[in-house]
Design a protein around this motif. Structure first.
Motif, short mmCIF file in Angstrom:
data_model
loop_
_atom_site.label_atom_id
_atom_site.label_comp_id
_atom_site.label_asym_id
_atom_site.label_seq_id
_atom_site.Cartn_x
_atom_site.Cartn_y
_atom_site.Cartn_z
N TYR A 12 0.86 -1.15 0.00
CA TYR A 12 -0.06 0.00 0.16
C TYR A 12 0.83 1.30 0.00
O TYR A 12 1.59 1.32 0.74
N ASP B 114 -2.74 0.33 5.53
CA ASP B 114 -3.86 0.43 4.57
C ASP B 114 -5.10 0.56 5.73
O ASP B 114 -6.35 0.82 5.23
N ASN C 187 -6.90 -1.56 7.10
CA ASN C 187 -8.03 -2.53 6.86
C ASN C 187 -8.00 -3.73 8.19
O ASN C 187 -8.92 -4.41 7.76
#
Length: 785
Positions: free
Chosen positions: A529, A591, A593
Motif C-alpha cells: 500500500y 492501509d 483494513n
C-alpha cells in the motif's frame, strides 16, 4: 530450559537439592569447587539451580597461528636464466578443528638457443591438505548459539551433541566424531613450454603449450555416537585436466621518426576434461576401519561422470600512435564454445580505443610546469559469457526411471539449441591529469556496461514437466564513475609520504525484460500500500528501469503494553490469526483494513552499496616504512537475521543475548517497550511472529523481514597497518646478505559502522550469521643472500 536432568545428560541444568540427594554432597562440592559449576536462584520456583556455564563462542573460536616459509634460488648466464622456489604454509583456523597445510614448488627458465630462437618454461606443483566445516554459516548461526547450560563433554570426556541431531552440534562434537577422520588432499600441477622465433626484424612468432591438472582425493567418515549411529562414510576422486595451445604473431614497425605501428594475430585452443567419482555407504560394524569398504554393501552407492569442453579462439589487434601523442587501437576476437549448439558456437567480440596526450602538444608548453600530464582516452568493447552446461543445449537424461516394468530414461534437463553467447558491451571514457611533475595525479573514469542476451534459467509452468529452461533474455545496465587521486605531499632525501584515495559510484538497472502483463514487465515482486497515492502498487522483483536488490519489511511500531491493549490488534496473517497478548508486536497497518499482510510492508533499502572507496597512506623514513589502508561503502541495508533468531528463540531455547534483559524489551504487563517480548518458545514455530516474518516475495527468504532488525550497512573498514625495516646495505653486506628486512602487519583490524552484527560486508540483504573476516597478525623476515 527444563530440569530433571541426570548428571550425564545433554543438559546440565538441575535443582541443587536433587543433585545432592542423588549423588551426594562430596560429588556436588567437587563440581562447584574444582570443575567450574555454578549455582543460582531459579526465578520461577525460588529453589537453587546447579549448572555448568559454557561459553560456546569461546570454545568454537580461538587465535590461530600461521607459518610461511619460502626459499628460492635464481641465477643464469648470457644465454639462460632460471628461478627455483619452494614454499610451505601451515595455517591453523580460528574455528576449532580447521587448518590448511600446503607445499609448493616452482621453476621458471629461459634459454636463448640462437639469435632467432629462444625457449621459456614454467613448472609448478602444489599439495594442499586441509579441513574446514561443511558449512561455515552454521558455525556462527548454530554452534555458538548452543545454550550455555548444555554440556560440552560428558563425564567420560567424550563430546556432548548440544541440542541433538537436528541443530546445534558444537564444533567439538563435529570434530571428534566426524572431522578428525576427514582426509582431503588436492594436488595441482602446471606446466608451460613456449618458444619465440624472430622471423624477420619486427616480426616474431610465439607458440606456447600449457598443461594444467587438479586432482582431489577425499575420504570422510562419521564415528558412532549417541546421536549419529549409522557410521556414514563417503569418498570422492575428482580429476580436472586442461590443455591449451596458443600461437601468436607479433609485429612492430617504426615508420619514420613519428609513426609507431604494432599488431598481434593469434589463435588459441583450450580443451578441458573433468572426471568425478563419488561413493557413499553406512552401517560399518566398527570404527577401526574408517573407509567406504567397511560399510554394508547394500547401502553403498557409487557414481562416476566424465565431461569434456573445448574452446577455439581467433584474435587480432592493431595499435598505432603518432609521437605518443595520438593513440588508436582496434581488435576483434572470435570465440567458439562446445557448450553451444553447432550453429551457435561462435561469438564475435570487437573492441576499439583512442587516446590523446594533450600535454605533448606545443600549445601546452606554457602550463606544462603546472599540469605536467593531461590525457583524454575512450574505449568500447564487447566481451562474452558462456557460463552454462552442455546439457542446457543438448539436454540431459537420467537412468533408473522405470515404466511399465521396463527400464527407462528420463529427460531431466530441457534442451535449448537456440542459446547464444551472453554479451556485455562496455563504453568507457576518462581523463588522466598529472600536476606539478606528477606529484599529484587525478584519474577520472565514466563507464556504461550493457549486458544483453542474458543467460538465465527461465521458470516454466508445471504442466511442461520441467521447472525451468536455460534461456537468453533481457538486458541489464551498470553505469557509474570512478575517481582516483594520488599525491606525494612530502618528497625528501630521507622522508617520503604518499597518499591515494578512490571513490566509485555504480547504478545497476534492468533495461529490457521479456514482455508480460505486468507494468515495466516486472518479474516477481508483490503488492504494497502506497500511502502517498493511497493505492496498492506492485514492487520488488526485477522491473525495467529500476535498481536491483530492493528489500521490504513489516514496520514494527513497538509492543502492546497489556492484554487489554492487544485485544484490539489487527488480524495478523503471519501469526495465523493467533490472539494477541501483552508484549506482542504492534505492526503498522498501513492501509488501515484491520489485517496485517504483505500490503503493510515498507521499503527498507537496497542490498548492495552504490558508493565505495578507500585510501592508502605510505610513509618512508630511511629504512622504515609504514603503510595504512582503509576502505568504505555506503548505500546498502542489512537484515540481521542472526540477532532475530536469538531474540525470537528460533531453536526453542538457544542461547540469548543480554538484550533480552534490556529496558526497551517488554517483560510484564504495563511495560511500554519498543521491542516485543522474549520467550524460550520459538517465535517462528509457535506462530508468535513478533521477530521473524514472511518475506512475501519482496523481503528475504533467509531474513527476519522485520524493520527492527534492519540497519544501514555503511562502514569504514580498517584493513591494514604494516611496519617494516630494511637494514642498510653497508651493514648487511658484511654478513654476505644483499637484503635483510623485518616486517609486521595487522589485517582486518575493525569497522566503524552502525550495523550491530558480526560484519557489515553483507551484500545479500540478510545476515544469517555469516563467517566474518578473521583478523590476522603477521611477522616475518625477508632475506636475500
Amino acid at each position: 530450559m527444563s530440569t530433571g536432568n541426570p548428571r550425564n545428560s545433554n543438559n546440565t541444568l538441575e535443582f541443587l537439592d536433587v543433585y545432592i540427594k542423588n549423588y551426594g554432597e562430596d560429588y556436588v562440592a567437587d563440581l562447584i569447587n574444582k570443575q567450574g559449576w555454578e549455582t543460582m536462584d531459579d526465578p520461577a520456583t525460588g529453589k537453587k539451580l546447579i549448572f555448568k556455564n559454557t561459553d560456546f563462542e569461546e570454545v568454537t573460536f580461538s587465535p590461530a597461528n600461521r607459518y610461511d616459509v619460502d626459499v628460492n634460488v635464481s641465477g643464469g648466464a648470457e644465454n639462460y636464466n632460471y628461478y627455483m622456489g619452494l614454499g610451505h604454509i601451515n595455517q591453523q583456523g580460528i574455528v576449532y578443528g580447521t587448518y590448511h597445510k600446503g607445499y609448493s614448488g616452482l621453476f621458471n627458465g629461459n634459454m636463448k638457443l640462437s639469435n632467432k630462437f629462444s625457449v621459456n618454461t614454467n613448472f609448478s606443483f602444489q599439495l594442499r591438505n586441509g579441513n574446514a566445516p561443511n558449512n561455515y554459516n552454521n558455525v556462527v548461526s548454530r554452534s555458538i548459539k548452543t545454550p550455555p547450560t548444555y554440556r560440552l563433554t560428558f563425564e567420560d570426556g567424550s563430546p556432548a551433541p548440544g541440542e541433538g541431531i537436528s541443530s546445534f552440534l558444537p564444533r567439538l562434537y563435529e570434530v571428534y566424531y566426524k572431522e578428525k577422520y576427514t582426509n582431503v588432499k588436492v594436488y595441482r600441477y602446471t606446466s608451460k613450454v613456449g618458444f619465440n622465433w624472430d622471423i624477420i626484424p619486427g616480426l616474431s612468432f610465439a607458440p606456447t603449450l600449457y598443461y594444467f591438472t587438479t586432482e582431489g582425493v577425499e575420504n570422510r567418515y562419521e564415528a558412532f555416537s549417541s546421536v549419529y549411529k549409522n557410521r556414514n562414510a563417503s569418498a570422492a576422486h575428482n580429476f580436472d585436466r586442461q590443455s591449451q595451445l596458443d600461437g601468436v604473431f607479433n609485429y612492430s614497425k617504426k615508420i619514420g621518426s613519428s609513426h609507431n605501428l604494432s599488431a598481434v594475430l593469434g589463435t588459441s585452443y583450450i580443451n578441458t576434461y573433468a572426471y568425478r567419482m563419488s561413493g557413499s555407504g553406512r552401517g560399518a560394524p566398527t570404527d577401526y576401519i574408517t573407509t567406504l569398504n567397511a560399510t554394508v554393501p547394500e547401502t553403498q552407492r557409487i557414481t562416476t561422470t566424465k565431461t569434456t569442453d573445448a574452446m577455439m579462439s581467433y584474435f587480432g589487434r592493431v595499435d598505432y600512435n603518432y609521437k605518443q601523442r595520438y593513440m588508436l587501437s582496434a581488435s576483434l576476437r572470435a570465440d567458439g564454445s562446445s557448450r553451444f549448439s553447432e550453429k551457435k558456437k561462435y561469438g564475435y567480440f570487437p573492441g576499439a580505443s583512442a587516446g590523446w596526450n594533450v600535454h605533448k602538444e606545443s600549445f601546452w608548453e606554457p602550463i606544462a610546469k603546472y599540469i605536467s600530464n593531461f590525457k583524454f582516452r575512450s574505449s568500447f568493447g564487447v566481451v562474452g559469457n558462456n557460463e552454462l552446461s552442455v546439457f542446457d543445449t543438448q539436454g540431459e537424461y537420467g537412468t533408473g526411471y522405470n515404466y511399465d516394468a521396463q527400464a527407462g530414461l528420463l529427460n531431466t534437463t530441457l534442451a535449448n539449441q537456440n542459446l547464444v553467447w551472453e554479451k556485455t558491451a562496455s563504453f568507457d571514457m576518462g581523463l588522466d591529469i598529472g600536476i606539478l611533475k606528477n606529484r599529484v595525479t587525478l584519474i577520472l573514469d565514466y563507464y556504461n556496461k550493457l549486458t544483453s542476451d542474458r543467460l538465465f534459467n527461465k521458470p516454466l509452468d508445471a504442466t511442461s514437466g520441467f521447472s525451468s529452461i536455460m534461456s537468453n533474455y533481457g538486458s541489464i545496465r551498470n553505469s557509474g564513475f570512478e575517481i582516483e587521486l594520488e599525491a606525494s605531499p612530502v618528497r625528501s632525501e630521507n622522508f617520503n609520504w604518499t597518499v591515494s584515495a578512490t571513490f566509485a559510484y555504480n547504478k545497476g538497472v534492468a533495461v529490457k525484460l521479456p514482455a508480460n502483463s505486468e507494468d515495466k514487465n516486472r518479474i516477481g515482486g508483490n503488492y504494497v500500500y502506497d500511502i502517498a497515492s493511497k493505492t496498492y502498487k506492485k514492487v520488488g522483483g526485477t522491473a525495467e528501469g529500476e535498481r536491483f536488490g530492493q528489500r521490504w519489511a513489516y514496520h514494527l511500531l513497538g509492543a502492546y503494553a497489556t492484554d487489554e491493549d492487544a485485544a484490539y490488534a489487527p488480524k495478523d496473517l503471519n501469526a495465523s490469526g493467533r490472539v494477541k497478548l501483552g508484549g506482542d508486536a504492534i505492526w503498522d497497518d498501513l492501509d488501515g483494513n484491520g489485517v496485517i499482510d504483505n500490503n503493510d510492508m515498507i521499503f527498507m533499502g537496497y542490498i548492495r552499496p552504490d558508493k565505495t572507496g578507500g585510501f592508502v597512506n605510505t610513509l618512508n623514513y630511511k629504512g622504515i616504512s609504514l603503510r595504512f589502508v582503509a576502505d568504505w561503502a555506503v548505500g546498502h541495508v542489512i537484515d540481521n537475521r542472526f540477532k532475530a533468531d536469538v531474540m525470537g528463540s528460533a531453536r526453542n531455547n538457544n542461547s540469548a543475548f543480554a538484550d533480552v534483559l534490556a529496558d526497551n524489551i517488554w517483560k510484564q504487563q504495563g511495560d511500554i517497550a519498543t521491542v516485543p517480548k522474549y520467550t524460550v518458545q520459538s517465535d517462528f514455530d509457535y506462530n508468535f511472529r513478533n521477530h521473524l516474518r514472511w518475506d512475501n516475495g519482496i523481503g528475504s527468504t533467509v531474513g527476519s523481514n522485520n524493520s527492527l532488525y534492519f540497519s544501514k550497512g555503511d562502514f569504514l573498514a580498517f584493513r591494514e597497518v604494516s611496519l617494516s625495516y630494511r637494514f642498510p646495505s653497508k651493514f648487511i653486506n658484511k654478513i654476505f646478505l644483499q637484503n635483510l628486512e623485518f616486517f609486521g602487519s595487522v589485517y582486518n583490524i575493525g569497522y566503524l559502522t552502525p550495523y550491530d552484527g558480526l560484519m557489515p560486508e553483507v551484500y545479500t540483504g540478510a545476515d544469517p550469521g555469516l563467517y566474518p573476516r578473521p583478523r590476522q597478525i603477521i611477522f616475518g623476515i625477508n632475506a636475500t643472500f
